[in-house]
Scaffold this active site. Structure first.
Site, PDB file in Angstrom:
ATOM      1  CD  GLU A 280      -3.068   0.540   2.323  1.00  0.00           C
ATOM      2  OE1 GLU A 280      -3.948  -0.314   2.111  1.00  0.00           O
ATOM      3  OE2 GLU A 280      -2.937   1.109   3.414  1.00  0.00           O
ATOM      4  CD  GLU A 283      -2.548   0.958  -4.493  1.00  0.00           C
ATOM      5  OE1 GLU A 283      -2.554   0.180  -3.511  1.00  0.00           O
ATOM      6  OE2 GLU A 283      -3.561   1.215  -5.174  1.00  0.00           O
ATOM      7  CB  CYS A 300      -7.147  -2.740   6.280  1.00  0.00           C
ATOM      8  SG  CYS A 300      -5.641  -2.004   5.729  1.00  0.00           S
ATOM      9  CB  SER A 320      -5.043   0.865  -1.226  1.00  0.00           C
ATOM     10  OG  SER A 320      -4.088  -0.158  -1.367  1.00  0.00           O
ATOM     11  CE  LYS A 359     -10.185  -8.099   8.193  1.00  0.00           C
ATOM     12  NZ  LYS A 359      -9.470  -7.606   6.994  1.00  0.00           N
ATOM     13  CD  GLU A 362     -11.101  -8.917   3.638  1.00  0.00           C
ATOM     14  OE1 GLU A 362     -10.674  -7.836   3.227  1.00  0.00           O
ATOM     15  OE2 GLU A 362     -10.694  -9.451   4.687  1.00  0.00           O
ATOM     16  CD  GLU A 367     -14.472  -9.400  -5.248  1.00  0.00           C
ATOM     17  OE1 GLU A 367     -14.776 -10.277  -4.407  1.00  0.00           O
ATOM     18  OE2 GLU A 367     -15.162  -8.385  -5.461  1.00  0.00           O
ATOM     19  CB  CYS A 504      -9.352  -4.003  14.392  1.00  0.00           C
ATOM     20  SG  CYS A 504      -9.103  -3.612  12.665  1.00  0.00           S
TER      21      CYS A 504
END
Lengths: 581, 419
Positions: A280, A283, A300, A320, A359, A362, A367, A504
């Site tokens: 990141e 990037e 994230c 990102s 999560k 995710e 993907e 988190c």
């Protein structure tokens, strides 16, 4: 501060003007029973459990919604008060599915605690609870309306803190329920699966989808090599479930527990957080140098990803492309680690322990696989790990300190602070600043990006350039920044957004009832971990250096792009057209 | 003493309710002209001098209410006319609105002037949709004529408009804070108090809510130079009152009475007595949330605040429901209970769960299957609902049942063995 004189059960007391009766009672060491009241939320005064008698008042007053006044005489323990509280409790029970022994919140339930406190031995009112179908069609959350006590804490968490407002009351009287738009399953509504609702639910009406059995099945399969990664913020919350201090640092005990549970390798998400920073951070440098889309926003937090996909899909290019630390770990575990360990990736089961229910979603996204191999196979939350440790029967507080395994086990201090709002930003700045100047930083702490304001802004020197950064936690705060980007008034270069308030450490998969006060303590614990680590910058992490030297070559390399980067797509919001789909 | 009077109902039948011109021809808007010659304070004082109690049911001192509203130091304020006349057996406001709509609008303008508001909202219950065109037309005519708008009647700085708002049919929206919630486009559920709506109400603005009848009294009182109003009633119940009589009577209807008329005269003279001369079982005062009495306990008392309270009932919404002996006490109570079971907003536990449990318990009593413990539970739930509900709905929902358990113990006698 102006003080008010009151008495509680005839005991004189001075409290600051504006204090609520429920808080004043705490100063007299009295816990007034309550269900709908939650310290971080606006007062609802719905459940009427917290009623007290006040001299001169015909009716009982709700301790949560009543502010003390000079000379107030409060009684918390009269027969009228107790009869009312016990009656209210019994009436709530009568409209509650009472299958407590098979409830995910068994022994961790506020209703159960109150029944125990008031020695309720038999329900005196007939059960009027209606059967509702359990909604569990998404990977993250399970909703069981038969357990709902209509306190509205989930609604407030969703609307006040998150600004998502996916939950609402519907109908009236006995038919009143907490529901979504058109009563659609969460995933078809504006819900972003952050799970904040599940952390404030006093009972078992909204809970994480329990994936512990999947983990046991994998662990018991002799063909499988089962490895586990643990997110930065789990180690400062896990002790809470075992009666330890709410923000105890239990890294070593946690590692030992995971090893005893039977994982073949115990790895650290702090390691992959460092890899995230490498990708990141570079990037960001690339976008700065090559006039890429700015501001760049972190990616994230999966709740945040769901939010931007559903609510601001026009801004997706700002994200990102680096995957989250969980997914980066997963992709590396099935490629680099598979090679190093000599194990076929098809036989590796990668488990994550996360502070987060999003999560789970995710990890299940289409993907999140490389060449047909899933990055992460099973995700459990802090709460589920607590259950697994209890299942094994471990004396957690007295476990020996274990160490993470190699080669994905070293995390820097930068990776550790990912768990607090501002942490990803600070971690990135430590690496990006040194990459720009080529010189080591004088001070590693970027104080300006720490703290708990909803939106933080800071101006940072990166080599010759001055860049403006912003940090938001909780989506209501993020929304402010997003609107500024949309109307062109934002002049930021880099933005960190975390879906959950506090980051988190306040995630939707953490121990329930994590108030802001507890979150602050957990933040402090994370910064303490950072300070005491030998490596505090992602690019100095030896495991990360080895990964790039032996496998990825350099950040943003072709291999890195193939494994560690992705792109997101707009998601549908709740509309009446969705009904019946 | 005459059983009826025409003080606030004096315009009934005297003009065409669709025509402002005809209202003006009988002296319409002279009260507003007079009001504009006074200060807002003086108007509130005038109401206080007449000891007008709010006619929505709670009986709050109206002069005090307006004075408090006036004293709230904020530039924008709101007046609401609560025309959500939802109490069963109550239809006095409907009668006032059907027969004299311009009086209500005039009164709302006076209220706005007195308390310093810029907007008045008429919250009309959904079931009165037939009155919507009447009021839309009336407000339009009044605005055209310049009684609404900027600097009304040349009074510099007094700008005011009246808006018609339709409820959606929930009984609880007659409660001030639920009414305000529903006007804001939210579900009609009461807010917790404080804050009180007089400080923070509609759109967070200070809000002065008045019942239709309370407002309709204002023009007559302002023009009452001869103090006619004070000549009616008793020392503690001054003036006249709109009542509605319903149930098993020959001539149900709304009547304006001077306070102090005997309940017997209301039922047997004004309402024509009981159909087919059946015997009266019970009388409920003030709507479904009101208390009930046996006829022998109330027929010979004067209809005043103090006498009704002493007899264990109250004025409430002004409704008098007469139930004859063809309806059993328990049938009546179950109908009342089902009403509240249907109308509870559901947000607070005592009302949501209490009304649910009470319905079951009452059904058990009706089937003769109840135990002594059931009766104890009923009393306990009544106590909880009365003391711990969030709003007045839950607080008063068990009034009738509570009275009935005292007045008609034979209906609750335990029949089952082993208790």
């Amino acid at each position: 501060m102006e003080m008010v004189h009151i008495t509680i059960n005839n005991i004189p007391l001075q409290v600051p003007k504006g204090t609520r009766v429920i808080d004043a009672a705490k100063k007299a060491h009295i816990d007034i029973p309550h269900l709908c009241y939650f310290p971080d939320q606006a007062v609802k005064a719905h459940c009427r459990m917290c009623v007290v008698e006040v001299s001169g008042n015909r009716k009982l007053l709700a301790a949560c919604s009543t502010i003390v006044w000079e000379g107030m005489e409060i009684y918390t323990d009269t027969q009228k008060v107790r009869d009312t509280q016990v009656g209210v409790l019994k009436m709530i029970m009568a409209n509650h599915d009472q299958d407590c022994l098979a409830c995910p919140r068994n022994q961790n339930c506020e209703l159960q605690n109150l029944c125990s406190r008031f020695n309720i031995q038999s329900p005196k009112f007939p059960n009027v609870c209606k059967p509702y179908p359990i909604q569990d069609s998404n990977p993250s959350l399970v909703r069981d309306l038969a357990k709902c006590i209509r306190c509205g804490r989930c609604i407030k968490a969703c609307s006040e803190n998150q600004g998502v407002s996916a939950l609402t009351y519907a109908n009236r009287s006995h038919d009143l329920i907490v529901t979504t738009a058109y009563n659609l399953p969460f995933e078809q509504t504006d819900c972003i699966l952050c799970g904040q609702c599940s952390t404030v639910c006093p009972v078992g009406s909204i809970v994480e989808k329990d994936d512990t059995q999947k983990v046991w099945d994998a662990l018991h399969d002799p063909q499988k090599h089962v490895i586990v990664q643990v997110a930065p913020s789990v180690r400062v919350a896990l002790g809470d479930g075992f009666g330890m201090d709410k923000a105890s640092i239990v890294t070593g005990k946690m590692v030992s527990a995971l090893r005893i549970i039977g994982f073949d390798k115990v790895f650290d998400t702090n390691f992959s957080a460092d890899v995230t920073i490498m990708e990141e951070g570079h990037e960001l440098l690339d976008r700065l140098q090559n006039h890429g889309k700015l501001p760049m926003i972190t990616s994230c937090s999966p709740g945040w990803i769901n939010y931007i996909e559903k609510h601001h899909s026009g801004l997706l290019e700002h994200l990102s492309s680096a995957k989250s630390p969980q997914q980066i770990f997963g992709a590396i575990s099935k490629s680099y680690y598979s090679k190093v360990a000599g194990i076929d990736p098809k036989n590796i089961v990668t488990v994550s322990v996360m502070p987060c229910v999003a999560k789970k979603y995710e990890a299940a996204r289409p993907e999140m696989q490389v060449d047909g191999i899933r990055d992460v196979d099973i995700v459990i939350t802090t709460r589920e790990l607590t259950k697994m440790i209890k299942y094994v029967g471990l004396d957690f507080p007295n476990l020996p300190e274990g160490d993470f395994d190699s080669p994905l086990g070293i995390g820097s201090g930068a990776g550790a602070i990912f768990g607090a709002t501002g942490g990803v930003m600070e971690a990135a700045l430590r690496t990006v600043a040194e990459a720009c100047t080529g010189k080591p930083l004088q001070t590693l702490e970027f104080e300006a990006v720490r703290g708990n304001e909803g939106v933080k802004e800071a101006t940072i020197q990166l080599g010759g350039a001055t860049v403006k950064v912003a940090i938001a936690h909780g989506l209501k705060n993020a929304e402010t920044i997003l609107q500024n980007i949309e109307d062109g008034s934002a002049d930021y270069t880099f933005i960190e957004i975390m879906a959950c308030p506090g980051g988190c450490i306040g995630g939707g998969g953490q121990t329930v009832n994590t108030t802001f006060d507890i979150k602050k303590l957990r933040q402090d614990s994370l910064y303490e971990i950072d300070e005491n680590l030998p490596y505090r910058k992602s690019h100095e992490n030896p495991d990360v250096i080895a990964l790039y030297r032996d496998f990825l070559q350099k950040p943003l390399s072709e291999t890195a792009h193939h494994l560690l980067h992705t792109h997101y797509q707009p998601q549908k919001k709740a509309t009446w057209q969705n009904v019946g789909e | 003493m005459a059983n009826t009077v025409s003080f606030m109902t004096r315009n009934f039948g005297k003009y065409n309710p669709s025509s402002l011109d005809s209202y003006e021809q009988i002296g319409g808007f002279s009260a507003l002209r007079k009001a504009l010659s006074m200060t807002g304070e003086q108007i509130a004082d005038c109401l206080a001098a007449c000891a007008v109690k709010g006619r929505g049911g709670a009986g709050y001192d109206m002069g005090k209410k307006w004075r408090q509203a006036r004293e709230v130091n904020q530039p924008r304020k709101v007046v609401i006319c609560n025309a959500d006349e939802g109490e069963p057996a109550t239809f006095k406001d409907r009668t006032l609105m059907e027969n004299d709509p311009f009086r209500l609008i005039e009164a709302m303008i006076i209220a706005g002037y007195s308390v310093g508001a810029q907007d008045g909202y008429l919250y009309l219950r959904e079931e009165y949709s037939h009155l919507r065109p009447l009021f839309q037309n009336a407000i339009w005519q009044v605005r055209e004529k310049g009684y609404l708008g900027e600097n009304i009647l040349g009074k510099t700085g007094f700008s005011y408009d009246v808006h018609l708002y339709s409820g959606a049919g929930a009984y609880v929206c007659g409660e001030g804070t639920a009414l305000v919630e529903s006007m804001e486009g939210k579900s009609g559920r009461p807010r917790m108090k404080p804050p009180f709506i007089k400080q923070c109400g509609l759109f967070h603005l200070p809000t002065c809510v008045n019942n239709v009848e309370s407002l309709c009294l204002v023009p007559s009182i302002l023009l009452d130079d001869k103090k006619e109003y004070l000549s009616y009633g008793t020392q503690n119940s001054v003036g006249t009152k709109m009542i509605s009589v319903a149930g098993n009577v020959r001539n149900p209807g709304a009547f304006e009475i001077p306070f102090g008329v005997k309940v017997r005269d209301i039922i047997f003279d004004l309402a024509g007595g009981v159909k087919n001369n059946h015997e009266i079982q019970l009388i409920q005062f003030g709507g479904a949330s009101g208390k009930i009495a046996r006829p022998e306990d109330v027929l010979d008392i004067p209809y005043t605040y103090e006498d009704l309270t002493a007899a264990g009932v109250g004025v409430g919404s002004g409704a008098i429901l007469v139930i004859d002996k063809r309806t059993s006490v328990l049938d009546f109570l179950l109908a009342t209970q089902e009403f509240f079971f249907h109308e509870s907003c559901g947000q607070c536990t005592p009302c949501r769960e209490g009304n649910t449990q009470m319905k079951l318990l009452l059904e058990k009593v009706m089937a003769g299957m109840h135990t002594g413990e059931d009766l104890q539970n009923m009393k306990k739930i009544i106590m909880i609902m009365k003391n711990a509900s969030l709003c007045g709905l839950g607080e008063t929902a068990q009034n009738a049942l509570s009275c009935a358990m005292d007045l008609f113990p034979e209906c609750f006698a335990v029949k089952t063995e082993g208790n």
